[in-house]
Design a protein around this motif. Sequence first.
Motif, PDB file in Angstrom:
ATOM      1  N   GLN A 138       0.733  -1.063   0.072  1.00  0.00           N
ATOM      2  CA  GLN A 138      -0.014  -0.074  -0.020  1.00  0.00           C
ATOM      3  C   GLN A 138       1.046   1.414   0.179  1.00  0.00           C
ATOM      4  O   GLN A 138       0.391   2.456  -0.014  1.00  0.00           O
ATOM      5  CB  GLN A 138      -1.040   0.084   1.178  1.00  0.00           C
ATOM      6  N   ALA A 143      -1.578   4.581  -4.543  1.00  0.00           N
ATOM      7  CA  ALA A 143      -2.578   4.221  -3.378  1.00  0.00           C
ATOM      8  C   ALA A 143      -2.911   5.729  -2.973  1.00  0.00           C
ATOM      9  O   ALA A 143      -3.834   5.909  -2.682  1.00  0.00           O
ATOM     10  CB  ALA A 143      -2.048   3.376  -2.543  1.00  0.00           C
ATOM     11  N   GLY A 149      -5.524  -0.986  -5.412  1.00  0.00           N
ATOM     12  CA  GLY A 149      -4.357  -2.048  -5.971  1.00  0.00           C
ATOM     13  C   GLY A 149      -5.351  -3.311  -6.393  1.00  0.00           C
ATOM     14  O   GLY A 149      -4.573  -4.047  -7.104  1.00  0.00           O
ATOM     15  N   ASN A 169      -6.086  -1.213   0.120  1.00  0.00           N
ATOM     16  CA  ASN A 169      -4.777  -1.526  -0.315  1.00  0.00           C
ATOM     17  C   ASN A 169      -4.055  -2.197   1.022  1.00  0.00           C
ATOM     18  O   ASN A 169      -3.191  -2.975   0.897  1.00  0.00           O
ATOM     19  CB  ASN A 169      -4.101  -0.503  -0.780  1.00  0.00           C
TER      20      ASN A 169
END
Lengths: 368, 368
Positions: A138, A143, A149, A169
């Motif tokens: 992440q 992100a 993601g 994420n």
Amino acid sequence: MGGFELTLDTLRDLAEGAAVLGTGGGGDPYVGRLLVEQQLRAGRAVRIIGVDELPDDALVLPCALMGAPTVFHEKLPGAAGIVTALRTLEDRLGRRAAATMPIECGGFNSMIPLVLGAETGLPVVDADGMGRAFPELQMETFAVMGVPGSPMSIASDHGDAGIIDAVDNRRMEMLARAVTVQMGGSAYICDYPMDAREVRRTAVPGTLTLAARIGATLRQARDDHRDPFAALTAMLADTIYSHGVVLFRGKVADIERRTVAGFARGRVRLTAMDDPGDQMEIVFQNEHLVARRNGQPAAIVPDLICTLNSETGAPVTTEALTYGQRLTVYAISTPRIMRSPEALACFGPAGFGLDDPYVPVEQLVGGP
Amino acid sequence: MGGFELTLDTLRDLAEGAAVLGTGGGGDPYVGRLLVEQQLRAGRAVRIIGVDELPDDALVLPCALMGAPTVFHEKLPGAAGIVTALRTLEDRLGRRAAATMPIECGGFNSMIPLVLGAETGLPVVDADGMGRAFPELQMETFAVMGVPGSPMSIASDHGDAGIIDAVDNRRMEMLARAVTVQMGGSAYICDYPMDAREVRRTAVPGTLTLAARIGATLRQARDDHRDPFAALTAMLADTIYSHGVVLFRGKVADIERRTVAGFARGRVRLTAMDDPGDQMEIVFQNEHLVARRNGQPAAIVPDLICTLNSETGAPVTTEALTYGQRLTVYAISTPRIMRSPEALACFGPAGFGLDDPYVPVEQLVGGP
């Protein structure tokens, strides 16, 4: 299509520069470089392109090898798993990728998209989502700027594959980490599927060519018997990583290393060559997080803290740190895209549980 | 479409019978029964059908809740996750399911397909892949007869979902187990996607109605003040689980329980009411694996070893075993489909690391 074709010479520079951007972690790109060399010697080509060369709606699938860098050395990665990861995510999306790119340009993961590009003929976009190396999925500019993601794919070299479609994420990171452990400690992933428009908005641009330029600068300085650090600082000045500065020169007096929950955590203490009372301590979690000179922060994540051989400028990873080694601690400012409040919340000091506030390295120690 | 619609009364019988088929493990169906009751009271219907009622090429997606039964009691399962698991696997296959079915008819997992049927309107096939309860995903008649468990889907109640496409069913189990732990100790799965032709070839038939008949038999015996064990033996005689036999009557003298690698492992020792020198020991891993009377095997997996309340015949799970409890150990022969050499290699004594050879319970102790 524009861009340039990767040569063996550029590959070597790129690998060394990527190790500098690995800031002590990210895994040594040496093994990855051999995989790419094998591809090039077999007559396959790798084309590196600017993200501007892709149409807005072209699908880009970033890729990486996930897991503990120590495992990569024991379990030589092959090319089968990374192709499986790509095809698995393509099947899930019902679309073929127009290009791949690194998730992480620092360390070993600079090499994985080059292997995938050679195997599939896909061009590799000259950009990434970390602008360096970070330990978790992440921790990506993608992100930070709102790209999910998921769905991500994950694959082993043995034919196992999976898709993870997580609600955020961080959950994706946790699920993928558990699968990686079961896949033997390392696994290939494709995540943050994006169109080229999103890559332009959210990626750190030009980081593969940056790595290649860093590597070339160190190589040329060695060849010309010039100071590699001065050469590096001069080279960086015209890039978005504009401030390169020597923080400390010393020798390793003390190293503490332990593996905790899959991470290499620890600290290294250096003493100045001429004054044992002048000390620098660096705390790391895979990558170097903060460097303190006599207790005062000199550089802090996400700025890059690099431990380089004092003679040659060659990067030294935390696994390779040994007592008595002569090192130069060299800091590099991160680009603006990595310093927004959202970015710092994700991969700044707070993202690593550090109490120190983030202060840009050029303010802490002055520019070159 | 044929089959029958589930009533609240049948549901209660089915839940009790499924707990008998859980052989000490499988998770108490009580919480699952409440979930189904909630659906029925909300006006939704659950239709249970014979596998013969589906055309050959109808897609059947078996489902279950994976994880430690102890977690199911602390983390009340909802219906969202199981629908997510179904849709995730449908999307992967590019086809909609014509029906669902239990992977495991013993214990808690008899209830999950009923919840899914109520939520989606899909009929539930009266058959399963274990004919009882087993602790691992590869312990399936489907697997024994060559059906791949992959691709399988896995989902949490919080919106996380995944697909696992493993090279074999054992690897699938390992990967899914790791994801389950990260999803909080329990996760919904759909695996062994099959057409109805394959279900007919590989499933243990009629196990939902078997469970309902076992529950009804115990209930009626209680209502009529008849011996529940004699009633059970009479009822089983005309099914493919033809031999039901009381192995031992005694009270609990000793229990040893530990949680190892996500399994409830241990042993319970009973002494006869009238002769303390006459003892039975049962070894379990979630489910009861082997019962030994004074050191001699009396029944062994995959035959069913059930610990039932000596008064009422109500099943007692290993978590509920307490010192001094009066129990009747009751064994049930498994159907022929579960006794082939391939089946015994997978979920016979060898599959659990036991040295004892498999001997059918009716040979060990004689029929009723």
